[in-house]
Design a protein around this motif. Structure first.
Motif: not given
Length: 387
Positions: A34-37, A65-66, A88-93, A6-10
Motif C-alpha cells: 500500500a501507498i498513500s499520498d 486502518r486498512s 502508526a505505532l498506536q495502530a500496532g504497526l 509494507i506501506g509507504i506514506i508519502g
C-alpha cells in the motif's frame, strides 16, 4: 509472519525510491502492499509505475486502518515524522521513518516514548550507517585502536545550493516549511555519524549560525560549532551551502594517532606507542612517537537506503539487531537544535538542551516565516529532491 507487508506514506523522491526497490523484490522478506499520498499526480505515478495490486490511499490514516500492512515507511515532511510515527505505532504497526527524526527534540522525545511502549520495531533511515567506511571507523574507535579521542573535526561544505534551488518551492529554506536549513536538511547524516562512530555526545555547544548568508532565505546556511566533551576532548563542526568547490573531511585525533576520512578513503596515522605513554617516558627535547601511515582497507559496499530497509525487515521477521534504531534519531537532532539555540541566545548551550526554550524560539520564527505554510509543506519531501 510470512512476508512483511509494507506501506509507504508519502511519495516524494524518497518515498518513490523506496517503492521502486520494494516492488522489484530487492528486499528479501518484504513486499509493498500500500501507498498513500494526498496529491493526485503522485497516485497517478504509482498507478503507472507500481504493481496493480498495491493499494492506494489519499489519507495516510486510511492506510493505517486498512489491515493491509504490518509496517510503514514514513516519507513525509520533517514536521510530520513524529506525529505520523505515533499514529502508526498506536495502530500496532512497525515503523521506519525518513530522516530527520523531527524538527525539535520535544516532539521526538514523545515519539520515542510511544515507540518504547509499543513493542514494535522502530527504525530511522540513517542509510550512511550502512556504509562500510563509517562502520570501520566505529569499529576502530570502539576497539581502542585510536585510544581515547581528543579532538573531532568535521568540515562539510560541499552542499552547494543555488538561489534557484531555494526558489523552486515556497516552503524551501523557511522555518514554517522545513524547520531549518543546512542542519536539518543536508546534515542529519553527518550529525548522526559524528556521535555514532565516536560513541560520544558533547556536554556543551557554542555555535555561530548565519541565516541567509549570500542567499535570500530565512534559515541557517553557514554554521561553525565548537563542542566540548566530558573527557576533555573538543570538536568542531563546520558546514555551509554556498561554497564551491566544497570539502567533506572528517578528522579524529586520539592517543594513538589520527584518522582522516576524505574522498571515500580512510587514512590512519598510527603511533607506535600512545601519546600518553610517550609523554611519560620520553626524556629528549623535540621527539615524537614513531608514526605509521596506514591506508585502511574497506571491504564490502553500502546498500544505502535498501540496506536499512532490509535490516529493519530482518529485525521484524528474525529479531536481528537494528543498525539504526529510531530512538537514536534524537541524538543528531539534539546537536542541530543546540547549535541553533546557542546562536539564538548568543551563549553556550549545555546538553541536554532546554527543550522548552528551543521550542519557544522556533515558534517565534515560524510565526514570522514567509513560507507557503503547511498546504505547500507536503511537497517538501523531495518531489524535486530536498537534500
Amino acid at each position: 509472519m510470512g512476508k512483511l507487508r509494507i506501506g509507504i506514506i508519502g511519495l516524494g523522491n524518497m518515498g518513490s525510491g523506496h517503492a521502486r526497490y520494494l516492488v522489484n523484490g530487492e528486499v528479501s522478506g518484504a513486499i509493498l502492499t500500500a501507498i498513500s499520498d494526498p496529491r493526485p499526480e503522485r497516485l497517478q505515478w504509482a498507478k503507472e509505475e507500481l504493481r496493480s495490486d498495491v493499494a492506494q490511499f489519499e489519507d495516510h490514516r486510511e492506510l493505517l486502518r486498512s489491515g493491509l500492512v504490518d509496517g510503514v515507511i514514513i516519507c513525509t515532511p520533517h514536521y510530520d515524522h513524529p506525529s505520523q510515527a505515533i499514529e502508526a505505532l498506536q495502530a500496532g504497526l512497525h515503523v521506519l521513518i525518513e530522516k530527520p527524526a523531527g524538527v525539535y527534540t520535544k516532539q521526538v522525545r514523545e515519539m520515542n516514548e510511544v515507540a518504547a511502549a509499543s513493542g514494535k520495531v522502530f527504525g530511522i533511515m540513517y542509510n550512511q550507517r550502512a556504509n562500510p567506511l563509517y562502520q570501520k571507523l566505529k569499529d576502530l574507535i570502539s576497539s581502542g585502536e585510536l585510544g581515547e579521542i581528543r579532538r573531532t573535526n568535521w568540515l562539510i561544505t560541499n552542499w552547494y545550493r543555488s538561489q534557484s534551488y531555494y526558489d523552486s518551492g515556497g516552503w524551501r529554506a523557511t522555518w514554517a516549511g522545513e524547520g531549518g536549513g543546512v542542519l536539518i536538511n543536508q546534515d542529519p547524516h553527518q550529525l548522526d555519524l559524528w556521535q555514532w562512530t565516536t560513541g560520544m555526545m558533547p556536554k556543551r555547544v557554542r555555535a555561530f549560525c548565519s541565516f541567509g548568508k549570500h542567499r535570500n532565505i530565512e534559515v541557517e546556511n553557514d554554521v561553525t560549532a565548537y563542542v566540548e566533551y566530558e573527557n576533555g576532548a573538543t570538536g568542531l563542526f563546520v558546514t555551509s551551502t554556498f561554497e564551491t568547490p566544497g570539502t567533506n573531511r572528517f578528522e579524529l585525533s586520539g592517543e594513538r594517532g589520527k584518522i582522516v576520512i576524505e574522498d571515500g578513503k580512510m587514512t590512519f596515522w598510527r603511533t607506535r606507542v600512545s601519546e600518553t605513554e610517550f609523554n611519560r617516558s620520553f626524556t629528549g627535547g623535540f621527539g615524537q612517537p614513531e608514526c605509521w601511515k596506514c591506508e585502511i582497507p574497506i571491504h564490502g559496499h553500502s546498500d544505502e537506503h535498501k540496506g536499512i530497509t532490509q535490516n529493519w525487515t530482518n529485525a521484524i521477521l528474525n529479531g536481528t539487531p537494528l543498525l539504526a534504531p529510531g530512538e537514536e534519531g534524537i541524538h543528531g537532532l539534539t546537536l542541530s537544535n543546540a547549535m541553533l539555540l546557542s546562536t539564538w541566545i548568543d551563549d553556550w548551550v549545555e546538553l541536554p538542551i532546554n527543550e522548552e526554550l528551543f521550542y519557544e524560539k522556533l515558534q517565534e520564527r515560524i510565526r514570522a516565516s514567509k513560507s507557503d505554510k503547511q498546504a505547500d509543506n507536503y511537497q517538501a519531501l523531495d518531489v524535486k529532491g530536498t537534500h
